[in-house]
Design a protein around this motif. Sequence first.
Motif, PDB file in Angstrom:
ATOM      1  N   ALA A  95       0.827  -1.207   0.000  1.00  0.00           N
ATOM      2  CA  ALA A  95       0.000   0.000   0.000  1.00  0.00           C
ATOM      3  C   ALA A  95       0.862   1.259   0.000  1.00  0.00           C
ATOM      4  CB  ALA A  95      -0.936  -0.001   1.204  1.00  0.00           C
ATOM      5  N   GLN A 137     -10.802  -0.752   0.652  1.00  0.00           N
ATOM      6  CA  GLN A 137      -9.489  -1.278   1.028  1.00  0.00           C
ATOM      7  C   GLN A 137      -9.572  -2.054   2.333  1.00  0.00           C
ATOM      8  OE1 GLN A 137      -7.004  -0.832  -1.005  1.00  0.00           O
ATOM      9  NE2 GLN A 137      -7.625   0.937  -2.234  1.00  0.00           N
ATOM     10  N   ALA A 175      -4.232  -1.473   4.598  1.00  0.00           N
ATOM     11  CA  ALA A 175      -3.860  -0.659   3.442  1.00  0.00           C
ATOM     12  C   ALA A 175      -4.389   0.755   3.575  1.00  0.00           C
ATOM     13  CB  ALA A 175      -4.380  -1.305   2.159  1.00  0.00           C
TER      14      ALA A 175
END
Length: 423
Positions: free
Chosen positions: A178, A196, A200
């Motif tokens: 990420a 997400q 992340a």
Amino acid sequence: MSQSDAILDRLMSLHPKVIDLSLDRMHRLLAALDHPERRIPPVIHIAGTNGKGSTQAMIRAGLEAGGARVHAYTSPHLARFHERIRLAGQLIDETLLATTLEECEAANQGHPITFFEITTAAAFLAFSRVPADYTLLEVGLGGRLDATNVIDAPRLTVITPVSIDHTQYLGDTLPLIAGEKAGIIKPRTPCIVAPQDDEALMVIEARAARLMAPLSASGQHWTARRERDSLVFQDENGLLDLPLPNLPGPHQIDNAGTALAALRALGASADQTRAAVTRAEWPARMQRLTQGPLVEAAGPNAELWLDGGHNPAGGQAVAATLAAMPRRPTHLVCGMLNTKDVLGYMRPLAAQADSLTAIAIPGEPNTLPAEDTANAAQEAGLATRTAPDAETAIRAIATASPESRILICGSLYLAGRVLRENS
């Protein structure tokens, strides 16, 4: 072989590695070309593990429905390199591609540079010379050190779902990956964030906060969901009740939501948001094949589908798409690269497929041998066999089960070869 094919072959030899993440070589070449990246139309920069292409296709459909001229850059190509560079709505033509590549080759003066870097520079050069209103720029790999990440002040950045992939380059944990994807976020530049995992999202939010980049995140600032046969999108500006995306699969709801959030940030009209979900075109993402020798091999009563997903999240998306289809015998024809998490890709598919026939990807040096793909499929719980090629596999499936749903899957490289031969 075309002129551009010959040039592209030469460019492949300029660096010993296919992937070598760095921005130094890119900055050097762009300086030699008098910085075309500074003269291109406003950029919408898109990173993420899955959904980049579909999201970009929907944003483009929405913008073009409003009359905008849109450049678009994507990778890899499926059938022809020209697919990577779209100028004001049209694929780059052969003459312009060849001359632009030659100009970059000359400016590079034989210095080491990767194929993706020098061809990305060529895209910037072409974009700088054709008038347009927007440039849609898809990251090749990662984000922070990707060759596309040389735009100092994009109009908007977009991060699609982040998952585990390319661990040898991006790190082996979700926060590390990420962090690489979030490298496209720029100071004070709005960023649209797809759904997400929390790990992340925390990394993305932290970088956006440091750079004072306004964030518009799924679940916080906007939502997209299916309600019966409609897509319902809601943000601080109100609610949209739209048709379901024309791109198939439940995962396209999230991709559509991300595209709609981006379009709303750009001031899109109601007609543009509707066009985004009804007019997008993106091949090899659960694409129904209707002509060509493989369709003939499948026979008149079978369905033949193609998908280029190749990581665990891609496997989950394919499995969810198959689960949402009317039930019929489902058989996979799968070829994968030796750099992928094959077992992670296979596991979600085991519950949706009756068998998997493993093949090697023709002409691809990094293909996984069919036997290795079959072993992984067997470990995932699939009934498996091998075949020398896709046509042989499809004929065997059609003979045993004429009314099957057959899905060719596992790699964009395999999908590209199939499209070249069946389009």
